[in-house]
Design an enzyme around this catalytic site. Sequence first.
Site, PDB file in Angstrom:
ATOM      1  N   LYS A  29       0.874  -1.179   0.000  1.00 28.34           N
ATOM      2  CA  LYS A  29       0.000   0.000   0.000  1.00 28.34           C
ATOM      3  C   LYS A  29       0.912   1.230   0.000  1.00 28.34           C
ATOM      4  CE  LYS A  29      -1.810   3.168   1.894  1.00 28.34           C
ATOM      5  NZ  LYS A  29      -1.852   4.573   1.376  1.00 28.34           N
ATOM      6  N   GLU A  89       9.766   1.851  10.634  1.00 28.33           N
ATOM      7  CA  GLU A  89      10.806   2.868  10.481  1.00 28.33           C
ATOM      8  C   GLU A  89      10.114   4.217  10.529  1.00 28.33           C
ATOM      9  OE1 GLU A  89      13.631   2.652   7.201  1.00 28.33           O
ATOM     10  OE2 GLU A  89      14.290   4.668   7.740  1.00 28.33           O
ATOM     11  N   CYS A 145      13.761  11.092   6.482  1.00 31.74           N
ATOM     12  CA  CYS A 145      13.728  10.659   7.892  1.00 31.74           C
ATOM     13  C   CYS A 145      15.107  10.697   8.522  1.00 31.74           C
ATOM     14  CB  CYS A 145      13.091   9.277   8.016  1.00 31.74           C
ATOM     15  SG  CYS A 145      13.860   8.054   6.964  1.00 31.74           S
ATOM     16  N   GLU A 161       9.898  16.639  14.918  1.00 33.46           N
ATOM     17  CA  GLU A 161      10.315  16.402  13.544  1.00 33.46           C
ATOM     18  C   GLU A 161       9.543  17.348  12.623  1.00 33.46           C
ATOM     19  OE1 GLU A 161       9.112  12.764  11.464  1.00 33.46           O
ATOM     20  OE2 GLU A 161      11.188  12.523  10.829  1.00 33.46           O
TER      21      GLU A 161
HETATM   22  P1  NDP Z   1       1.961   9.100   7.460  1.00 30.83           P
HETATM   23  O1  NDP Z   1       2.635   8.378   8.561  1.00 30.83           O
HETATM   24  O2  NDP Z   1       0.536   9.458   7.600  1.00 30.83           O
HETATM   25  O3  NDP Z   1       2.089   8.254   6.079  1.00 30.83           O
HETATM   26  C1  NDP Z   1       2.948   7.150   5.848  1.00 30.83           C
HETATM   27  C2  NDP Z   1       2.197   6.009   5.190  1.00 30.83           C
HETATM   28  O4  NDP Z   1       1.198   5.517   6.075  1.00 30.83           O
HETATM   29  C3  NDP Z   1       1.443   6.381   3.918  1.00 30.83           C
HETATM   30  O5  NDP Z   1       1.423   5.290   3.015  1.00 30.83           O
HETATM   31  C4  NDP Z   1       0.047   6.635   4.440  1.00 30.83           C
HETATM   32  O6  NDP Z   1      -0.907   6.521   3.400  1.00 30.83           O
HETATM   33  C5  NDP Z   1      -0.078   5.528   5.444  1.00 30.83           C
HETATM   34  N1  NDP Z   1      -1.081   5.717   6.491  1.00 30.83           N
HETATM   35  C6  NDP Z   1      -1.674   6.861   6.915  1.00 30.83           C
HETATM   36  N2  NDP Z   1      -2.545   6.601   7.911  1.00 30.83           N
HETATM   37  C7  NDP Z   1      -2.501   5.267   8.133  1.00 30.83           C
HETATM   38  C8  NDP Z   1      -3.154   4.393   9.050  1.00 30.83           C
HETATM   39  N3  NDP Z   1      -4.026   4.838   9.947  1.00 30.83           N
HETATM   40  N4  NDP Z   1      -2.874   3.080   9.000  1.00 30.83           N
HETATM   41  C9  NDP Z   1      -1.977   2.593   8.133  1.00 30.83           C
HETATM   42  N5  NDP Z   1      -1.332   3.380   7.222  1.00 30.83           N
HETATM   43  C10 NDP Z   1      -1.577   4.704   7.231  1.00 30.83           C
HETATM   44  O7  NDP Z   1       2.792  10.373   7.159  1.00 30.83           O
HETATM   45  P2  NDP Z   1       2.251  11.757   6.571  1.00 30.83           P
HETATM   46  O8  NDP Z   1       2.170  11.598   5.112  1.00 30.83           O
HETATM   47  O9  NDP Z   1       1.029  12.238   7.255  1.00 30.83           O
HETATM   48  O10 NDP Z   1       3.443  12.710   7.009  1.00 30.83           O
HETATM   49  C11 NDP Z   1       3.398  13.264   8.314  1.00 30.83           C
HETATM   50  C12 NDP Z   1       4.739  13.235   8.960  1.00 30.83           C
HETATM   51  O11 NDP Z   1       5.238  11.899   9.002  1.00 30.83           O
HETATM   52  C13 NDP Z   1       5.820  13.982   8.238  1.00 30.83           C
HETATM   53  O12 NDP Z   1       5.756  15.331   8.519  1.00 30.83           O
HETATM   54  C14 NDP Z   1       7.038  13.324   8.771  1.00 30.83           C
HETATM   55  O13 NDP Z   1       7.342  13.889  10.016  1.00 30.83           O
HETATM   56  C15 NDP Z   1       6.640  11.891   8.966  1.00 30.83           C
HETATM   57  N6  NDP Z   1       7.067  10.996   7.878  1.00 30.83           N
HETATM   58  C16 NDP Z   1       8.151  10.214   8.086  1.00 30.83           C
HETATM   59  C17 NDP Z   1       8.605   9.395   7.078  1.00 30.83           C
HETATM   60  C18 NDP Z   1       9.802   8.534   7.257  1.00 30.83           C
HETATM   61  O14 NDP Z   1      10.425   8.153   6.281  1.00 30.83           O
HETATM   62  N7  NDP Z   1      10.135   8.153   8.481  1.00 30.83           N
HETATM   63  C19 NDP Z   1       7.961   9.354   5.769  1.00 30.83           C
HETATM   64  C20 NDP Z   1       6.780  10.181   5.657  1.00 30.83           C
HETATM   65  C21 NDP Z   1       6.384  10.965   6.688  1.00 30.83           C
HETATM   66  P3  NDP Z   1      -1.472   7.857   2.669  1.00 30.83           P
HETATM   67  O15 NDP Z   1      -0.276   8.719   2.381  1.00 30.83           O
HETATM   68  O16 NDP Z   1      -2.111   7.304   1.445  1.00 30.83           O
HETATM   69  O17 NDP Z   1      -2.418   8.468   3.625  1.00 30.83           O
END
Ligand code: NDP
Length: 499
Positions: A188, A263, A297, A395
């Site tokens: 996903k 992660e 990240c 972050e």
């Molecule tokens: P999210 O944690 O929401 O998104 C990461 C993934 O999780 C996406 O595929 C998202 O899908 C999915 N997701 C969202 N909600 C759920 C849920 N309830 N259950 C399972 N999967 C879910 O990150 P955001 O896009 O909201 O970004 C917010 C913050 O997260 C950033 O500002 C940053 O701080 C952090 N981040 C960290 C990352 C890393 O590499 N460690 C990567 C991205 C974000 P969808 O996008 O389709 O909603």
Amino acid sequence: MDVNSAVWTVPARAREFGFFVDGQWAEAGDRPMSERKSPAHGVAVTRTVRCTKADIDHAVRVARTAFEDRRWSGLPGGERASVLLKAAAGIRARVEELALLESLESGKPIGQAIGEIEGGANIFEYAAGAARALHGDAFNNLGDNMLGLVTREPIGVVGLITPWNFPFFILSERVPFILAAGCTIVSKPSEVTSATTLLLAEILSDAGLPAGVFNVVTGSGSEIGQALAEHADVDMISFTGSTAVGRSVLLASAGNFKKVGLELGGKNPQVVFADANLDEAADGVVFGICFNAGQCCVGGSRLVVEKSIAAEFEALVAAKMARVRIGDPLDPNTQMGAIVTAAQNATILGYIEAGKREGARLVCGGEAYPSDAGQFVRPTVFADVTREMSIASEEIFGPVLTISTFETFDEAMAIANDTIYGLAASIWTCNLDKATDAFRRIRAGRVWVNTTINNGPELPLGGFKQSGTGREAGIYGVEEYTEVKATHIALGRREPWVS
Ligand code: NDP
């Protein structure tokens, strides 16, 4: 591929995708579509399907059948390796197409996107070797009547939830290892960057991966991502994203006690000692926070610098920041592209305002970068940052660097470790003893000495503390997706228990 060997333009029309289950494209049917606009150009570039929970159920059933009938896990490692090598060649053959989609959906510079796609192919090549190297252990010391075996078996059906910051690269840090272990996958991707994950399904299928082993279901995280994490027939979830959603994935997984690999976020220190090569360190610090517009990240977002050189170093960093080329991601000269979504843009600008309000000293940046069509943020540096300020501990996930200073080695280590996170850290010094002492004391899963954000499939990735659990890549990354089984084999005649 040389970034200058092609002309990069925004396509006239958005590319439409189905989703990929059981070895074939599935049509959208009456499901709604999600339209993705390039965050740098403001025009629609892709359309993907908003799948339903029923689609997740179906994909998990398909992946379960493919796992149970051993069409993949039952193959010799050498045959799995052959598919992974063909997939690597398939990725390389489609670099231009993949990189353009990656750049258009995420807003990252095209040159960087090419690097990530080619880097992904390189990981598939490494993991092919790992498919053959995976092995267990034998205990031949249990006496003549007993042999003990420890075997590694694929954990089963893996739900893979990946984010938008490095859509293809993060995928490639996981998929070939999961496949090398013999598992099947329901993937996903983030709804805003699904295109390259969908194309990987086609590439794997063309490479000879049996149907049903790698399935991609697109749609929103809160709906189908959550359904995947909760699913009772998924054996493991690998999640990369925010710490907040990581926590909810962990809770959702409790229903069937599935294994969870996480992660998550980071607030990574760049510790600069006075005896470092300051020009090189400043270059590394600027790269570490501007790479992927700070949406990384492992990006170094906290500069912890020795007081005696702090003023000189701050000036060096600010001068280099001013020379970072921001702009159209499709211009091969661009170093820093767009911010992925309006929401992320608002979050970053919100933190910049908080920094000003909370009394940090703005050194440079501190505002949006003007654009007619997209959202960009100028690289921003705040000095005189204290631990109570939100910009010091939370972050931000944008090009915002905070500076704090230290006078002793112990103080440097205390500041570096003063965070709930433990994803990565960089140390800059010309003194090997100091570098070694520092890398031993910093509590983070990845540490760089006199460099930053280096990677390669040989070394494992993952976090300490609230940055996650588990490790990806390297031989650890294959073992992560296995169960360990212990078997005693009795030899010769049994000594009767019943007389
Ligand atoms: P999210 O944690 O929401 O998104 C990461 C993934 O999780 C996406 O595929 C998202 O899908 C999915 N997701 C969202 N909600 C759920 C849920 N309830 N259950 C399972 N999967 C879910 O990150 P955001 O896009 O909201 O970004 C917010 C913050 O997260 C950033 O500002 C940053 O701080 C952090 N981040 C960290 C990352 C890393 O590499 N460690 C990567 C991205 C974000 P969808 O996008 O389709 O909603």
